[in-house]
Design an enzyme around this catalytic site. Structure first.
Site, PDB file in Angstrom:
ATOM      1  N   HIS A   1       0.830  -1.218   0.000  1.00 16.67           N
ATOM      2  CA  HIS A   1       0.000   0.000   0.000  1.00 16.67           C
ATOM      3  C   HIS A   1       0.863   1.266   0.000  1.00 16.67           C
ATOM      4  CE1 HIS A   1      -0.353  -0.718   4.636  1.00 16.67           C
ATOM      5  NE2 HIS A   1       0.632   0.115   4.406  1.00 16.67           N
TER       6      HIS A   1
ATOM      7  N   HIS B   1      -1.065   5.729   8.528  1.00 17.50           N
ATOM      8  CA  HIS B   1       0.325   6.137   8.762  1.00 17.50           C
ATOM      9  C   HIS B   1       0.389   7.440   9.539  1.00 17.50           C
ATOM     10  CE1 HIS B   1       0.130   3.294   5.470  1.00 17.50           C
ATOM     11  NE2 HIS B   1       1.299   2.871   5.903  1.00 17.50           N
TER      12      HIS B   1
ATOM     13  N   HIS C   1      10.749  -4.009   3.884  1.00 17.11           N
ATOM     14  CA  HIS C   1      11.169  -2.622   3.686  1.00 17.11           C
ATOM     15  C   HIS C   1      11.403  -1.966   5.038  1.00 17.11           C
ATOM     16  CE1 HIS C   1       6.899  -1.902   4.495  1.00 17.11           C
ATOM     17  NE2 HIS C   1       7.068  -0.602   4.503  1.00 17.11           N
TER      18      HIS C   1
ATOM     19  N   GLU D   1       4.748  -5.158   9.018  1.00 19.11           N
ATOM     20  CA  GLU D   1       3.303  -4.958   8.859  1.00 19.11           C
ATOM     21  C   GLU D   1       2.642  -6.090   8.057  1.00 19.11           C
ATOM     22  OE1 GLU D   1       3.027  -1.075   7.091  1.00 19.11           O
ATOM     23  OE2 GLU D   1       3.351  -1.784   5.059  1.00 19.11           O
TER      24      GLU D   1
HETATM   25 FE   LIG Z   1       1.989   0.769   5.802  1.00 26.03          FE
END
Ligand SMILES: [Fe+2]
Length: 432
Positions: free
Chosen positions: A12, A59, A194, A241
């Site tokens: 995302h 976020h 990441h 995540e």
């Molecule tokens: Fe995220």
């Protein structure tokens, strides 16, 4: 009864939305993003889900550390695009499904996954970035409703992989027991390996990403054994995540088939997606009637209790506008406008005529019947300079004097603070 058409996963990252907005389809560096999502677009077109249960994390846009929750279920009717600093993207809002959301809430809470509920919040790139690519015709409106499920993965301690997987199983039970004949797709979103912060930023681990995608289909239980630290060590802290992919996986049948998988790593985050279809039919451990009885057990009986109105999700959604208007009276500027120009304050909050009338007349009982929660009433009472006792008497349809006779002591009080004139009634009380 509702059915699950399958699940999909997607990164995302804002990169996706940026590529869509700047029409990078024919740019060789960006083209693989678009190509990789074509099978997912096609699958969504063919399966045509009525609702996507969309598991994502915000976020620090709409969910901030002033009140950070682990599992937040979107129960509202509409979700606009959030402004993340440079103005909101030009996309139509997504529509929710409050009725299904309330059913899911009952199911999860009965399974001991206590949730927070949200509405009237913009959704950030965690939702709209992939959605804008998955539904290329979104400008004409989204062909599906959404139930956003926000997972608080950004502040430790956050939910473990095992907890998310288990919660997915609870979601499955709830959806498959939803009495309406609708099709639901489950989306698990988030980046594979990441890291975007600190000296380790830019970390990627493609072999681990490949292993994770393979095991997501074949060995999800095995993946639940990793701690958040181990997931971060293997895939970067923000890459942890992927617990949200596991939540999606938990909502599917034991056996699944990966009918699509793509992986492209242009910069910081792999742009990966998968489509999983169910290939087994284990059935649920309890029959539908038992399930419904169990999830309604705690609230069963309220309908027989006169003069009592549990503040349910249905009430909270129906009367959001009015509750919000009254809640905002905690802000001095709104309070000032309300007292100086009541009609202008109504107009600003776009209250309906019925809502305006209830407030104008301080119809305390009517406000409760409409769906206002009591604690907004005591705020309104403080603003107009009345007491809680006056409000209780009015709700019971009694005079203040008669109501006071039912109390052991005849006192008056309110939640008003130091603002001038708000507790004048206390002077009269003290002089008696
Ligand atoms: Fe995220």
């Amino acid at each position: 009864m509702a059915t699950i058409v399958g699940g999909f996963t997607t990164a995302h990252t804002p990169t996706i939305g940026f590529a869509v907005d700047t029409n990078k389809q024919n740019d060789p560096v960006w083209a693989p993003i678009f190509k990789g999502y074509e099978p997912v677009q096609q699958w969504l077109k063919e399966t045509a889900p009525d609702v996507i249960l969309y598991i994502f994390n915000d976020h620090m846009t709409s969910f901030f550390i002033d009140h950070y929750s682990q599992f937040a279920l979107g129960v509202g009717e509409i979700y606009p695009v959030a402004d993340e600093g440079g103005g909101a993207r030009e996309l139509p809002p997504l529509h929710g499904d409050p009725e299904l959301a309330e059913h899911i809430a009952k199911g999860l809470v009965a399974d001991e996954f206590d949730l927070s509920y949200f509405q009237n919040k913009g959704l950030d790139h965690g939702c709209f970035s992939p959605m804008s690519l998955l539904f290329p015709e979104h400008k004409q409106g989204w062909p599906t409703k959404i139930i956003p499920f926000q997972v608080g993965v950004l502040q430790a301690p956050s939910p473990s992989a095992a907890r998310c997987y288990k919660l997915g199983k609870s979601l499955r039970r709830a959806i498959l027991n939803y009495p309406k004949d609708i099709k639901v797709a489950i989306a698990g979103t988030g980046g594979l390996s990441h890291q975007v912060h600190g000296e380790r930023c830019g970390f990627n681990n493609t072999p681990w990403d490949m292993e994770f995608m393979e095991r997501l289909a074949s060995d999800p239980e095995g993946l639940t054994k990793y701690t958040i630290f181990q997931l971060a060590e293997l895939g970067g802290l923000e890459g942890a995540e992927i617990v949200m992919w596991l939540m999606m996986r938990g909502a599917l049948s034991e056996k699944v088939e990966t009918i699509h998988q793509t992986y492209y790593l242009p910069s910081m985050t792999p742009i990966a997606s998968m489509v999983l279809e169910e290939r087994s039919n284990e059935g649920l451990e309890e029959n539908h009637d038992d399930y419904m009885k169990r999830i309604n057990h705690q609230l069963a009986g309220f309908e027989t209790l006169e003069g009592t109105y549990p503040f349910t999700i249905t009430r909270g959604v129906k009367a959001f506008r009015l509750n919000n208007f009254l809640h905002d009276l905690i802000h001095p500027e709104h309070r000032k406008l309300f007292l100086e120009d009541q009609e202008a304050s109504f107009e600003k909050y776009e209250l309906t005529e019925e809502e305006r009338d209830l407030v104008r007349r301080l119809d305390w009982r009517g406000l409760i019947h409409y769906g206002v929660i009591f604690f907004m009433l005591e705020k309104l009472g403080a603003v107009v300079g009345t007491t809680n006792i006056h409000i209780y008497a009015a709700m019971k349809g009694m005079s203040l004097e008669d109501f006071q006779k039912t109390r052991n002591a005849q006192v008056l009080y309110s939640v008003a603070g130091k603002e001038k004139g708000k507790t004048d009634w206390d002077k009269e009380q003290s002089s008696k």
